[in-house]
Structures are given as C-alpha cells and as structure tokens.
Design an enzyme around this catalytic site. Sequence first.
Site, PDB file in Angstrom:
ATOM      1  N   HIS A  79       0.816  -1.214   0.000  1.00 19.61           N
ATOM      2  CA  HIS A  79       0.000   0.000   0.000  1.00 19.61           C
ATOM      3  C   HIS A  79       0.855   1.273   0.000  1.00 19.61           C
ATOM      4  O   HIS A  79       0.347   2.356  -0.330  1.00 19.61           O
ATOM      5  CB  HIS A  79      -0.913   0.038   1.227  1.00 19.61           C
ATOM      6  CG  HIS A  79      -2.021  -0.966   1.199  1.00 19.61           C
ATOM      7  ND1 HIS A  79      -2.851  -1.147   0.114  1.00 19.61           N
ATOM      8  CD2 HIS A  79      -2.437  -1.863   2.144  1.00 19.61           C
ATOM      9  CE1 HIS A  79      -3.726  -2.097   0.386  1.00 19.61           C
ATOM     10  NE2 HIS A  79      -3.497  -2.555   1.602  1.00 19.61           N
ATOM     11  N   ASP A 132      -2.764 -10.458  -2.216  1.00 18.13           N
ATOM     12  CA  ASP A 132      -3.350  -9.898  -1.002  1.00 18.13           C
ATOM     13  C   ASP A 132      -4.800  -9.508  -1.297  1.00 18.13           C
ATOM     14  O   ASP A 132      -5.134  -9.114  -2.413  1.00 18.13           O
ATOM     15  CB  ASP A 132      -2.548  -8.668  -0.572  1.00 18.13           C
ATOM     16  CG  ASP A 132      -2.944  -8.125   0.782  1.00 18.13           C
ATOM     17  OD1 ASP A 132      -2.211  -8.376   1.757  1.00 18.13           O
ATOM     18  OD2 ASP A 132      -3.989  -7.441   0.872  1.00 18.13           O
ATOM     19  N   HIS A 178      -6.406  -6.990  -0.521  1.00 15.28           N
ATOM     20  CA  HIS A 178      -6.537  -5.566  -0.819  1.00 15.28           C
ATOM     21  C   HIS A 178      -5.703  -5.198  -2.049  1.00 15.28           C
ATOM     22  O   HIS A 178      -4.644  -5.777  -2.287  1.00 15.28           O
ATOM     23  CB  HIS A 178      -6.082  -4.719   0.372  1.00 15.28           C
ATOM     24  CG  HIS A 178      -6.780  -5.055   1.652  1.00 15.28           C
ATOM     25  ND1 HIS A 178      -6.182  -5.802   2.643  1.00 15.28           N
ATOM     26  CD2 HIS A 178      -8.025  -4.769   2.075  1.00 15.28           C
ATOM     27  CE1 HIS A 178      -7.043  -5.956   3.637  1.00 15.28           C
ATOM     28  NE2 HIS A 178      -8.163  -5.347   3.326  1.00 15.28           N
ATOM     29  N   ASP A 211      -4.519 -12.515   3.612  1.00 15.36           N
ATOM     30  CA  ASP A 211      -5.775 -12.059   4.202  1.00 15.36           C
ATOM     31  C   ASP A 211      -6.989 -12.395   3.345  1.00 15.36           C
ATOM     32  O   ASP A 211      -8.114 -12.034   3.714  1.00 15.36           O
ATOM     33  CB  ASP A 211      -5.729 -10.564   4.511  1.00 15.36           C
ATOM     34  CG  ASP A 211      -5.095  -9.738   3.414  1.00 15.36           C
ATOM     35  OD1 ASP A 211      -4.763 -10.307   2.361  1.00 15.36           O
ATOM     36  OD2 ASP A 211      -4.910  -8.525   3.611  1.00 15.36           O
TER      37      ASP A 211
END
Length: 649
Positions: free
Chosen positions: A154, A194, A196, A287
């Site tokens: 991120h 991931d 996200h 995740d």
Amino acid sequence: MAMAGESSNNNYRDFDKKSHRKVGLVYDETMCKHDTPNGEDHPECPDRIRVIWEKLQLAGISQRCVVLGSSKAEDKHLELVHSKDHVSLVKSLSTKKKDFRRNRIASQWNSIYLNGSSSEAAYLAAGSVVQLAEKVAEGELDCGYAIVRPPGHHAEPDEAMGFCLFNNVAVAASYLLDERPELDVKKILIVDWDVHHGNGTQKMFWRDPRVLFFSVHRHEHGGFYPAGDDGYYNMVGEGPGEGFNINVPWEQARCGDADYLAAWDHILIPVAREFNPDIILLSAGFDAAIGDPLGGCRVTPYGYSVMLKKLMEFAQGKIVLALEGGYNLDSIAKSSLACVQVLLEDKPIQGSSEAYPFESTWRVIQAVRKRLCAYWPSLADELSSKLIDLKTPTPIIVVSSSDSETEDYADDILDQMSRLNIENHQVDDDTASTSWRRDLSKVDVWYASFGSNMWKPRFLCYIQGGQVEGMKKVCVGSMDKTPPKEITWESFPHRLFFGRESSVTWGVGGVAFINPLTDLNDQTHMCLYKITLEQFNDVLFQENGLTVDSESPLFDLDTLQLVEKKESIPLASGGWYGNVVCLGKEGDIPILTMTCTLSAVEKFKSGEVPLRPPAEAYANTLVRGLVEGGRLSEEEAKAYIDNASSKPL
C-alpha cells in the site's frame, strides 16, 4: 543452518541434499519490535511473523532451507520508488524521537501506527526482500520467502498507508532493474494476491513496461479498502506501461479457491506466458484466507499452493514471496507452510476444489479479458458458455456482530478501511457442511456465559441470528440453529471485570471478561447452556470476529481433551475472546467459557488496555439475564455489576 536473525554467509552445508531446490528464508525477530505505541491490540501484530516461523520450524521445513539474516535497505535503493522526503521522514522515526511526534506523524497517514522501532523494522523489511530477490536473480538461490513486516504494497511514493511504510516488493523490483543490469533481469512479473489492491505498487510502475503488475483483490466497486477506482479493471497503465497493469476486482466477499484459480487460468497464466518474465516477485498477503478477520474471503492453503505451483512454471521457477497482509494467525501459518512446501517441490500438492466460481467472478474475468485483449492476444477468445455456466450464486452479506471486532484503535481503522470487518454471511447448508461439523455436532458441552449472553434472548442471537434491544449489529447465527438442550446456573471462583473502550455491538463502554486464573475470593455468576461443540465453535467464531463458514474449527476434539487437562487454551483467533477456559464438568460434560488471555489481563492491570464500565444497554442486558434467570434481584444485579466495574483488578 544459520539461526533466524543471523547472516547465513552463503553457508549451505546444512541444506538437505535430498531437495533439489535451494529455497531461501528470511526472518528476523527484530521486525517484531514494530508495534503499537502503547501495546494495544492490532491486526498487524508482531505475532504474525512469529507464528509463521514457528510453523516452519515445527514442520521441519526451515531446517531444509537456507536461512538468511535480515539486511537493512539503503536510502538510495528506497529512493528508486519513494521520494527523498518520504525516506527521510521514515528514517526519522527512531527511538530518540518523542512519542508525541511519532503519533502526530502517524495521525497524518492512513491506517498507520508507529513506535520507536518502526523505522528499523521498515528498513529491515525492505532490505531483506531486496537481498532475497538479488540472491535468486544471481542464481545463488532458486526461490525464497521473506517473512517480513511491516508489509509494503500500500505504501506509495510519498506516503505510508494501510499498515505499510516502504513498498518492499517495489523497491526490490526497481533494484534488480536499475541497479544490477549485469544480472540481465529485463522483465519482472509482480503478482499481488493480497485481498486488498496493491495501490502503491501500481503507481510505482504505472508507466513502466518492464514490470507486469497483476493484482487480484476484493474491490466491491470501489467500496473496499483502499477504496476508489485505482483497483478497477480499466486501470491498465499509461504511456509505455499501458497494458502492463492488470486488476481483477472481486465484487463481493467469500471468493475462494475456485474464483482465484479461474482468474489464474483465464487471465494471469496466459498473459504470463506471453510476457515471459525473468523473475517473479509475489506480494504474498494471506488475508484472503479462510477466517481472516479483515478479508472475508475463503482461500485455503491448498488454493495458495496451487496458485504458486502454476507460477513456478515461469522464469525457471525464480520466484520470491514477500509477506504482505494476513491477520488470522492460524491461516497465515498454514498457508505459508503450504507455499514453502511448494517452493521445495517437497511432494505432490494434496487436496482438491470441487466448488465453482461465483457468477460475479465470471463476469469480472470476462470484463478483464475484454479490456486487456488489445495488449495480450491470448485473452482475445471468448470463454465458452459451457465453462461460465459452472457457477455458484452470489452470496448474501450480513454484518458481523462480534464484540471483538473493534476497540479504541479500531474506530480509525473502520473509518479508513471501509467495510473490512463486514465478513460474516449466510451460506447454503450444503456448501458449509464439512466433516468437522458432523463430528462435533455429536459432542455436547456446557457453554458458560458471564456477559450479555447470560440473557437467553441475547445468546440466541448467536445461535439463531438476529439482534436484541441495545445491539447495534445483527448476528449471523450458527449453522445449527437448534436452541440449547438445557440451561442452568452456577458460580465460579473467577474475577469478573469490564474493559475496552468500545465494541461494535454495544458502542462506547467496556465489555465483560473474567480472569482465566481462579481466585477463591471472587465469585462470578454464569449461565450454562448445553449446546454442541459445533455450536460452541460458531459462538467462538462470532465472538472473535471470524466467519462461521470456516472449513476448520477453532476448537476441536483434541483441543477439548487438552483444555480439560490444562484448564486454559489460548487459540489463534486474534480476537478478544480467544482463550477457552475449562471450569470443570456438569454431569460428565465439560463446562467451557471464553475470555481474554493472561497477557491481556496484564495489559488491563497495567493500564495499557483500559478498564471501563459497561455501556448502559450492555449492563441492562446483564441485569435482565441475572434477574430472569432467578439468580439475583434487580437491585442485587446492578450492585453486582457496579462492584465488578469499580473494584481494582
């Protein structure tokens, strides 16, 4: 073999000669020093990398790999993708700086916490991924896994966000391309699985045709973190990098093995074959795994292992995994083990996936192929109707109701990471029916409640779904919605207290815990419900913010036997009620309750985690349970709660 945190000095003498592939591992306990400033609980916690390392050691896997010491990143390498100001700011977060200054910096970023060791951990995480990627590119190692934190995908050129300070994988990719031309690495495939979107990595290579960036993530039309349009499939890159950015944005939660493998088979693998990378860097967030408290998806260790195995067909198997997200400790440990076994080419992959992708998955895959086919001819053909007819209906989403979902730090996370904790949902009984449920449905236990569940209508929300007066969230309920077979009351010599700033279910105010250790000077009233061990697991899932449609229990028959001997068993749930305590037996049936861990009790005692009286609505529920259960009068019940709230722990 080199010990974790020590340099291996390229010493391979302990490498298992039966394994043909040299697999590198990086782990350093120093990265565990990065923590919340006051020791508050947080999903991105030091135990994330500890449990992975322990799992690999217990399985005998780390002993068969080349263990490398960590390496600190150089500023000039960080500045290949980050601004000089950003690098300088992260470097300034040393132990010499005042806490108030770090807290002020963290407050200006999105979903970031900082302490005196955050800078050192960030430098080690980025440098270790660079080191491992370099050794794989040089041919000293065939592949490897960097077990690092904080994560990185991120982090943007001039901003930390989403638990990430430096973009570890992006730094490594730029280092190979720009600083080591003699290695002849001209094309790099970065795969980000991931849950996200890898917004930072995307921005860093937006115009670079040397890097093919592929991100598959939960998107929900821009409503899922990091939110916005960056993760949409129309975002394909610009200028010379146009067509080299591929996003596969899931429209809902619960995507699992079948959905991810469909994206692999019909998007990633054909494009990777055309691109023909020299090395693959994998942003390995776990995740999207079953049971993750933030992701809400359902990928199994088997699914991760198959995805990785398919990627090893490219770049002569030169692949580097770098840990990103993943917040269910059990899931990230098991998934990491499965992946390292694949890297070792240890044995044939065990398992199968008989489920079909969601209808929305095929819709997304078709949209991605249509958008990208101008750049990648392998995506030009339409998928057959026979193939896309193999689908599962889109699920219905119901908001989770766990008291464990939030605490004082989580208000910011919930605001900034919109919908991350919306993960519990209704599922078809047929798809949820697994062997563990059949086995545990035959075993009865007494569940002893000392909090709001003492009031039967409130407890039935965890069994049958719904909510009662004062609750701000709806419970999804258990798979088996049969009411308790019997109800009785007893008192136990444990200290009742109330703590935490707030909860999702009841708002501002503490919730009930007991000290796992007995104290003959204290007596706590508890309502005992005779339910099945399967139902007890579903209550555990909901209390700890996990999905009820898990393919494995938190508390199985072996754990039941163990807790009867040890009296207390901490579980790898990551939630507030992740410690199961055996209080004895009633009619030869074990009496179980769930509370916080002993380490959490110490945090309550020291003030690191606040003790706080319960909210009025929550306290009223306890009073109703005690009164309607015939245990105390209303006046006695209120005095009982007031005493537990005010008495020092």
